[in-house]
Design an enzyme around this catalytic site. Sequence first.
Site, PDB file in Angstrom:
ATOM      1  CG  HIS A   1      57.782  55.578  32.790  1.00  0.00           C
ATOM      2  ND1 HIS A   1      57.682  55.445  31.424  1.00  0.00           N
ATOM      3  CD2 HIS A   1      57.394  56.839  33.066  1.00  0.00           C
ATOM      4  CE1 HIS A   1      57.261  56.583  30.902  1.00  0.00           C
ATOM      5  NE2 HIS A   1      57.072  57.451  31.876  1.00  0.00           N
TER       6      HIS A   1
ATOM      7  CG  ASP B   1      63.705  53.627  33.733  1.00  0.00           C
ATOM      8  OD1 ASP B   1      64.368  54.669  33.658  1.00  0.00           O
ATOM      9  OD2 ASP B   1      62.467  53.594  33.618  1.00  0.00           O
TER      10      ASP B   1
ATOM     11  CD  GLN C   1      62.357  60.663  37.121  1.00  0.00           C
ATOM     12  OE1 GLN C   1      63.001  61.627  37.544  1.00  0.00           O
ATOM     13  NE2 GLN C   1      61.447  60.789  36.178  1.00  0.00           N
TER      14      GLN C   1
ATOM     15  CE  LYS D   1      62.103  61.578  32.422  1.00  0.00           C
ATOM     16  NZ  LYS D   1      60.784  62.187  32.587  1.00  0.00           N
TER      17      LYS D   1
ATOM     18  CB  CYS E   1      53.906  57.224  32.037  1.00  0.00           C
ATOM     19  SG  CYS E   1      53.411  58.503  30.910  1.00  0.00           S
TER      20      CYS E   1
HETATM   21  N1  7TS Z   1      61.387  55.872  33.209  1.00  0.00           N
HETATM   22  C1  7TS Z   1      61.081  56.631  34.268  1.00  0.00           C
HETATM   23  C2  7TS Z   1      61.370  56.125  35.650  1.00  0.00           C
HETATM   24  C3  7TS Z   1      60.515  57.878  34.075  1.00  0.00           C
HETATM   25  O1  7TS Z   1      60.207  58.633  35.128  1.00  0.00           O
HETATM   26  C4  7TS Z   1      60.244  58.329  32.750  1.00  0.00           C
HETATM   27  C5  7TS Z   1      59.551  59.630  32.484  1.00  0.00           C
HETATM   28  C6  7TS Z   1      60.615  57.507  31.689  1.00  0.00           C
HETATM   29  C7  7TS Z   1      61.174  56.276  31.948  1.00  0.00           C
HETATM   30  C8  7TS Z   1      60.420  57.910  30.264  1.00  0.00           C
HETATM   31  O2  7TS Z   1      61.232  58.997  29.977  1.00  0.00           O
HETATM   32  P1  7TS Z   1      61.132  59.700  28.538  1.00  0.00           P
HETATM   33  O3  7TS Z   1      62.141  60.789  28.603  1.00  0.00           O
HETATM   34  O4  7TS Z   1      61.448  58.667  27.537  1.00  0.00           O
HETATM   35  O5  7TS Z   1      59.735  60.212  28.410  1.00  0.00           O
HETATM   36  N2  7TS Z   1      58.704  60.055  33.498  1.00  0.00           N
HETATM   37  C9  7TS Z   1      57.834  61.068  33.407  1.00  0.00           C
HETATM   38  C10 7TS Z   1      57.050  61.467  34.472  1.00  0.00           C
HETATM   39  O6  7TS Z   1      57.066  60.948  35.585  1.00  0.00           O
HETATM   40  N3  7TS Z   1      56.298  62.512  34.078  1.00  0.00           N
HETATM   41  O7  7TS Z   1      56.552  62.777  32.800  1.00  0.00           O
HETATM   42  C11 7TS Z   1      57.519  61.894  32.358  1.00  0.00           C
END
Ligand code: 7TS
Length: 424
Positions: A138, A214, A217, A240, A380
């Site tokens: 990401h 990371d 997910q 999430k 992203c």
């Molecule tokens: N890493 C992964 C693997 C992610 O899927 C996401 C967010 C992030 C980092 C960043 O997370 P945040 O909470 O800091 O925004 N992924 C997604 C997505 O797939 N669609 O919207 C956000």
Amino acid sequence: MSWRSYILPSRSEGMASGLPIDPYRVREDFPIFKQDKGLVYLDSTATSQKPLQVLEAVKQFYAKQNANVHRGVYGLSVEATEEYEKARRKVAELINARSPREIVFVRNTTEALNLVAYSLGLNRVRADGKVVLTVMEHHSNIVPWQIVSKHRGFRVDYVPITSDGYLDMSAVEEKLSGSDVFSFVHASNVLGTINDAKYLTRKAHEHGALAVVDAAQSVPHMPVDVQDIGCDFMAFSGHKMLGPTGIGVLYGRRELLEEMEPFMGGGEMIKEVYLDRSEWNEVPWKFEAGTPNIAGAVGLGAAVDYLKKIGLDKVRDYEHILTSKALEALSELKHVKIYGPENPRHRCGLVAFNLGDIHPHDLASYLDGFKICVRAGHHCAMPTHTWLGLTATTRASFYIYNIPDEVEVLVDALKKAAVFFKLS
Ligand code: 7TS
């Protein structure tokens, strides 16, 4: 917008026997599905819906315990501090950290990864050293390293992806040679690939690199044990995993957190401040400058309780069922191309695909006409899409409140879309 909403089957009609989770029972806890019975929410990879237990915990905190933390000597502030620190203990237990002192509260995965990139990148990575990432990251695990490498000059290199959507393990050793940090995604938000975090951590350590995971997910969807994996850092987001937005977690091994320089300065994170220097607070507070998201942490604590009550092994098993069903049903559709590993056991609960040459934004808008929420775009993860030779995909993702019939609803709507967009 006029909705042509599907009527989802009620519990008695739709209840499939032998599921690890009763999604109809789960849905009763989520007000959003009561408000809108036709809502088919297939975008939990972006953010999850919130159960009453989380909403209630946030409300109760603001209504009855609200005060700033770590500051007051008065009872209410002590109580607020206790609630905040209780949430930290719950998170530590969830991922089997050795101590709550290894849990830093941040805003989200992005902030956790920025903290690591800035703190390690400015101080620990050698100027002629190397940070290794993967092509399936990401942006939040790419861009911070790129920014810091501009200041320090270290190289950023990437483990490639194989044609079937896995990390290219044959390249790992060579990439890690001479590296200082290996930061990789546990489960890809596009391909769905679950990487072997324990193996990758071991390889990083064999090469003298620190391992950063990371887990945005993975932690919400499966049992994750930081001691078993052996990683040095892990990042994930509360929003999430049924929690509020604006609260996230950085796990770090205590010795490392103690050695590291803070990422942000201000109140809370100091012990002493003089005009010419400051001394840092103990960990984890050294990394929590300013008033934190106290109610968010309390809400995350309630989300952890909720997930633990269900059991993350069951969450994983249930999502496996939904993902297998989706992979099977989608692959039978004439114009669908699915991305990522074929074996559902190697995937988390999401499926990215394209339907013929329909642009994912057009497809997602069409599906929205049926109240089906899917994400469209590069999610992203532009380098992953570039590797796929694409600019965008459509993605359906699952969580504990999705019912198997929603896969059929999606497939049926995709068949209609193929006709509407005149795919031959
Ligand atoms: N890493 C992964 C693997 C992610 O899927 C996401 C967010 C992030 C980092 C960043 O997370 P945040 O909470 O800091 O925004 N992924 C997604 C997505 O797939 N669609 O919207 C956000």
